[in-house]
Design a protein around this motif. Structure first.
Motif, PDB file in Angstrom:
ATOM      1  N   GLY A 248       0.520  -1.088   0.048  1.00 49.08           N
ATOM      2  CA  GLY A 248       0.270   0.366  -0.087  1.00 49.08           C
ATOM      3  C   GLY A 248       1.031   1.472  -0.140  1.00 49.08           C
ATOM      4  O   GLY A 248       1.041   1.728   0.338  1.00 49.08           O
ATOM      5  N   LEU A 249       2.337   0.932  -0.464  1.00 52.32           N
ATOM      6  CA  LEU A 249       2.883   2.518  -0.865  1.00 52.32           C
ATOM      7  C   LEU A 249       2.247   3.048  -1.596  1.00 52.32           C
ATOM      8  O   LEU A 249       2.238   2.621  -2.565  1.00 52.32           O
ATOM      9  N   PHE A 250       2.622   4.636  -1.616  1.00 45.57           N
ATOM     10  CA  PHE A 250       2.102   5.495  -2.052  1.00 45.57           C
ATOM     11  C   PHE A 250       2.938   6.459  -2.415  1.00 45.57           C
ATOM     12  O   PHE A 250       3.237   7.212  -1.623  1.00 45.57           O
ATOM     13  N   ILE A 251       3.419   6.965  -3.822  1.00 47.37           N
ATOM     14  CA  ILE A 251       4.198   7.915  -3.995  1.00 47.37           C
ATOM     15  C   ILE A 251       3.214   8.653  -5.092  1.00 47.37           C
ATOM     16  O   ILE A 251       3.894   8.683  -6.264  1.00 47.37           O
ATOM     17  N   ASP A 252       2.496   9.974  -4.331  1.00 46.66           N
ATOM     18  CA  ASP A 252       2.010  11.152  -5.598  1.00 46.66           C
ATOM     19  C   ASP A 252       3.316  12.208  -5.710  1.00 46.66           C
ATOM     20  O   ASP A 252       4.647  12.890  -5.415  1.00 46.66           O
ATOM     21  N   HIS A 253       3.525  12.211  -7.631  1.00 49.37           N
ATOM     22  CA  HIS A 253       4.306  12.504  -8.345  1.00 49.37           C
ATOM     23  C   HIS A 253       5.553  12.462  -8.069  1.00 49.37           C
ATOM     24  O   HIS A 253       6.855  11.606  -9.161  1.00 49.37           O
ATOM     25  N   GLY A 254       6.724  12.027  -6.493  1.00 48.52           N
ATOM     26  CA  GLY A 254       7.288  11.542  -6.474  1.00 48.52           C
ATOM     27  C   GLY A 254       8.836  12.051  -7.033  1.00 48.52           C
ATOM     28  O   GLY A 254       9.746  11.746  -6.115  1.00 48.52           O
ATOM     29  N   MET A 255       8.879  12.807  -7.789  1.00 45.75           N
ATOM     30  CA  MET A 255      10.333  13.448  -8.002  1.00 45.75           C
ATOM     31  C   MET A 255      11.218  14.055  -7.187  1.00 45.75           C
ATOM     32  O   MET A 255      10.873  14.948  -6.653  1.00 45.75           O
ATOM     33  N   GLY A 256      12.508  13.112  -7.234  1.00 46.50           N
ATOM     34  CA  GLY A 256      13.826  13.935  -5.907  1.00 46.50           C
ATOM     35  C   GLY A 256      13.251  13.162  -5.170  1.00 46.50           C
ATOM     36  O   GLY A 256      14.505  12.869  -4.233  1.00 46.50           O
TER      37      GLY A 256
END
Length: 238
Positions: free
Chosen positions: A77-85
């Protein structure tokens, strides 16, 4: 593996209202791509193919802008929103239903060997640009505000903001259970302890200014005739 991929797609719909279709998630979400490639890299890392795992993680970084060391342990259930950097270090451990926004760093401090990266509990939300550094533990249901720098352990059910990070809410609104739909993603609506302190200082200054004005007003009041005669008598006697 397929169950995990299905879960990774599901959390995107649960936490991002912009998601419209499964095909869009598969083609256009770097956070999903990063998690998928990390699971492959982590598999080879655990099987002893360290170099291959690092190569896949570097390919992952090149394609998505998200750097996840193949040794990091990530729950469901890990959610990385956009994620850049986003950077996730080698000995990082992430629980279930965690949300990371762009620019988050889960990093180490110093050059020591062994466990040197944070352990993140379940149902944690880490705001954009936040840094969690060192071998520390972040408890379940914690919110870390955008731009915060966390260097010490944080107990469960707390909200942390500032540089260095300060606990501003303890045992506040708590996630009722492990359901993702219960996670509070409002990481922008947080108390500001610095602003509150400045406001208190401003109020104190205003009180002091009013007191000074009152004292100055008393000093400039005209002297009554009775007091004036008494002063003249004192002057003659002297």
């Amino acid at each position: 593996m397929w169950r995990q991929i299905k879960r990774d797609i599901q959390v995107v719909f649960e936490r991002d209202p912009a998601a419209r279709s499964v095909l869009e998630v598969i083609l256009c979400y770097p956070g999903f791509h990063a998690i998928l490639l990390h699971r492959i890299a982590h598999f080879f890392w655990c099987k002893g193919f360290k170099l291959l795992g690092r190569v896949i993680s570097q390919l992952n970084r090149f394609l998505t802008g998200i750097e996840i060391h193949p040794g990091a342990r990530i729950g469901e259930g890990l959610f990385i929103d956009h994620g850049m950097g986003v950077v996730i270090g080698e000995t990082t451990e992430i629980g279930n239903n965690v949300t990371l926004y762009q620019g988050v760093t889960l990093g180490g401090t110093g050059k020591e060997k062994g466990k040197r990266h944070p352990t993140i509990g379940n149902n944690v939300v880490i705001g954009a640009g936040a840094k969690v550094l060192g071998n520390i533990c972040i408890g379940d249901n914690v919110k870390i505000g955008a731009g915060s720098v966390v260097l010490r352990d944080v107990p469960a059910n707390c909200t942390v903001v500032g540089v260095p990070g300060r606990i501003v809410v303890r045992n506040g609104r708590r996630v009722a259970d492990a359901q993702v739909s219960e996670i509070d993603l409002r990481h922008e609506d947080l108390p500001d302890p610095v602003a509150e302190m400045l406001l208190c200082l401003q109020r104190q200054i205003q009180r002091l200014e009013r007191r000074i004005e009152e004292l100055e007003g008393k000093c400039h009041e005209p002297i009554s005739l009775q007091h004036a005669d008494g002063l003249q008598g004192k002057v003659r006697s002297s």
